[in-house]
Design a protein around this motif. Structure first.
Motif, PDB file in Angstrom:
ATOM      1  N   VAL A  11       0.841  -1.201   0.000  1.00  0.00           N
ATOM      2  CA  VAL A  11       0.000   0.000   0.000  1.00  0.00           C
ATOM      3  C   VAL A  11       0.875   1.250   0.000  1.00  0.00           C
ATOM      4  O   VAL A  11       0.655   2.185  -0.779  1.00  0.00           O
ATOM      5  CB  VAL A  11      -0.946   0.009   1.217  1.00  0.00           C
ATOM      6  N   SER A  36      -7.585   4.726  -6.355  1.00  0.00           N
ATOM      7  CA  SER A  36      -8.428   3.643  -5.861  1.00  0.00           C
ATOM      8  C   SER A  36      -7.635   2.342  -5.917  1.00  0.00           C
ATOM      9  O   SER A  36      -6.979   2.068  -6.921  1.00  0.00           O
ATOM     10  CB  SER A  36      -9.699   3.503  -6.708  1.00  0.00           C
ATOM     11  N   MET A  37      -7.655   1.588  -4.834  1.00  0.00           N
ATOM     12  CA  MET A  37      -7.006   0.276  -4.806  1.00  0.00           C
ATOM     13  C   MET A  37      -8.092  -0.790  -4.874  1.00  0.00           C
ATOM     14  O   MET A  37      -8.867  -0.965  -3.935  1.00  0.00           O
ATOM     15  CB  MET A  37      -6.159   0.120  -3.541  1.00  0.00           C
ATOM     16  N   ASP A  38      -8.133  -1.481  -5.991  1.00  0.00           N
ATOM     17  CA  ASP A  38      -9.222  -2.408  -6.273  1.00  0.00           C
ATOM     18  C   ASP A  38      -8.752  -3.853  -6.157  1.00  0.00           C
ATOM     19  O   ASP A  38      -7.602  -4.173  -6.454  1.00  0.00           O
ATOM     20  CB  ASP A  38      -9.742  -2.136  -7.686  1.00  0.00           C
ATOM     21  N   TYR A  40      -8.065  -6.120  -3.662  1.00  0.00           N
ATOM     22  CA  TYR A  40      -6.901  -6.505  -2.876  1.00  0.00           C
ATOM     23  C   TYR A  40      -7.284  -7.609  -1.889  1.00  0.00           C
ATOM     24  O   TYR A  40      -8.402  -7.662  -1.396  1.00  0.00           O
ATOM     25  CB  TYR A  40      -6.308  -5.299  -2.135  1.00  0.00           C
ATOM     26  N   MET A  61      -3.754   2.610   4.544  1.00  0.00           N
ATOM     27  CA  MET A  61      -4.654   3.320   3.631  1.00  0.00           C
ATOM     28  C   MET A  61      -5.153   4.614   4.263  1.00  0.00           C
ATOM     29  O   MET A  61      -5.230   5.662   3.605  1.00  0.00           O
ATOM     30  CB  MET A  61      -5.828   2.423   3.254  1.00  0.00           C
ATOM     31  N   LEU A  68      -5.959   8.780  -1.543  1.00  0.00           N
ATOM     32  CA  LEU A  68      -6.464   7.404  -1.591  1.00  0.00           C
ATOM     33  C   LEU A  68      -7.859   7.409  -0.972  1.00  0.00           C
ATOM     34  O   LEU A  68      -8.023   7.313   0.243  1.00  0.00           O
ATOM     35  CB  LEU A  68      -5.534   6.461  -0.833  1.00  0.00           C
ATOM     36  N   SER A  71     -11.182   2.025  -1.892  1.00  0.00           N
ATOM     37  CA  SER A  71     -10.548   0.721  -2.050  1.00  0.00           C
ATOM     38  C   SER A  71     -11.629  -0.341  -2.040  1.00  0.00           C
ATOM     39  O   SER A  71     -12.720  -0.132  -1.507  1.00  0.00           O
ATOM     40  CB  SER A  71      -9.530   0.450  -0.933  1.00  0.00           C
TER      41      SER A  71
END
Length: 234
Positions: A11, A36-38, A40, A61, A68, A71
């Motif tokens: 991250v 965006s963290m998709d 995970y 995060m 950010l 997610s």
């Protein structure tokens, strides 16, 4: 500890890469383009050990919510243990429950610094990526802090991925919390503790009284704890 810290380092690496993009393309900041963290997930058994890792992921995060802002965990159903007729919230689900209720929308983040830097990870992704050390400067603990949505309480999230109780000393520059508060502790009898349908819950969240004694807090072994203390004059 190395296993638990590994995904949070990813991250931090993505966050540092995003900052590089922002410096190269200033319009990203001007237009408030967010990261965006998709999809995970940390594959393996769903137990207390993985809960510690996911808690560190969420705390990392939360350190970067200036850009950010979104997610997505891989499938919501993976937060439950499911049979054809019933389900229970598993160890992963409890992590999301704890942070959703205690560090969710409306919490104002506070900067956290310390005198014990995180060590370099044993394994790195590659020389082409930023080399990072996720977490707060409070090793072996990982600490975040914020003010409750109503502005009346200080909240402190602490991940202790060691087998010993750990103490953290607080030195607050502006806020004055009262000594008596509450804490919500996510833990289990062992790292392999899990929640399965038809069995007693191995990983639980227990609410109990908390004491800010001499400006110090104690985190239980292999636990995720959110402390809350009312603020004077709020």
């Amino acid at each position: 500890m190395e296993w638990a810290r590994s995904p949070s380092n990813h991250v931090r690496m993505k966050a540092e890469e995003w900052k590089i993009y922002q410096s190269r393309f200033p319009a990203m900041k001007d237009k408030n383009i967010f990261l965006s963290m998709d999809e995970y997930a940390y594959f393996g058994q769903v137990n207390l050990k993985s809960s510690l890792a996911y808690a560190m992921v969420l705390q990392e995060m939360l350190r970067h919510t200036d850009f950010l802002t979104m997610s997505a965990f891989t499938t919501g159903a993976s937060t439950m243990d499911i049979t054809p007729t019933t389900s229970v919230m598993n160890a992963t689900g409890l992590v999301f429950k704890l942070y959703g209720e205690r560090f969710g929308a409306g919490v104002t983040p506070l900067a956290v610094d310390g005198q014990s830097p995180q060590p370099a990870p044993q394994y790195v992704v590659g020389s082409a990526h930023p080399q990072v050390r996720a977490g707060s400067s409070t090793y072996p603990l990982d600490v975040i802090a914020g003010v409750s949505p109503d502005g009346k309480a200080l909240r402190i999230g602490v991940v202790n991925a060691t087998f010993d109780s750990q103490t953290v000393a607080l030195k607050l520059k502006a806020l004055k919390p009262k000594a008596a508060g509450r804490q919500w502790v996510l833990t289990g009898a062992s790292l392999k503790a899990e929640n399965k349908v038809g069995q007693p819950a191995g990983v639980t969240i227990a609410e109990r009284a908390a004491k800010l004694s001499g400006g110090r807090l104690t985190a239980a072994p292999t636990s995720v704890t959110v402390f809350e203390f009312p603020l004077d004059g709020r």
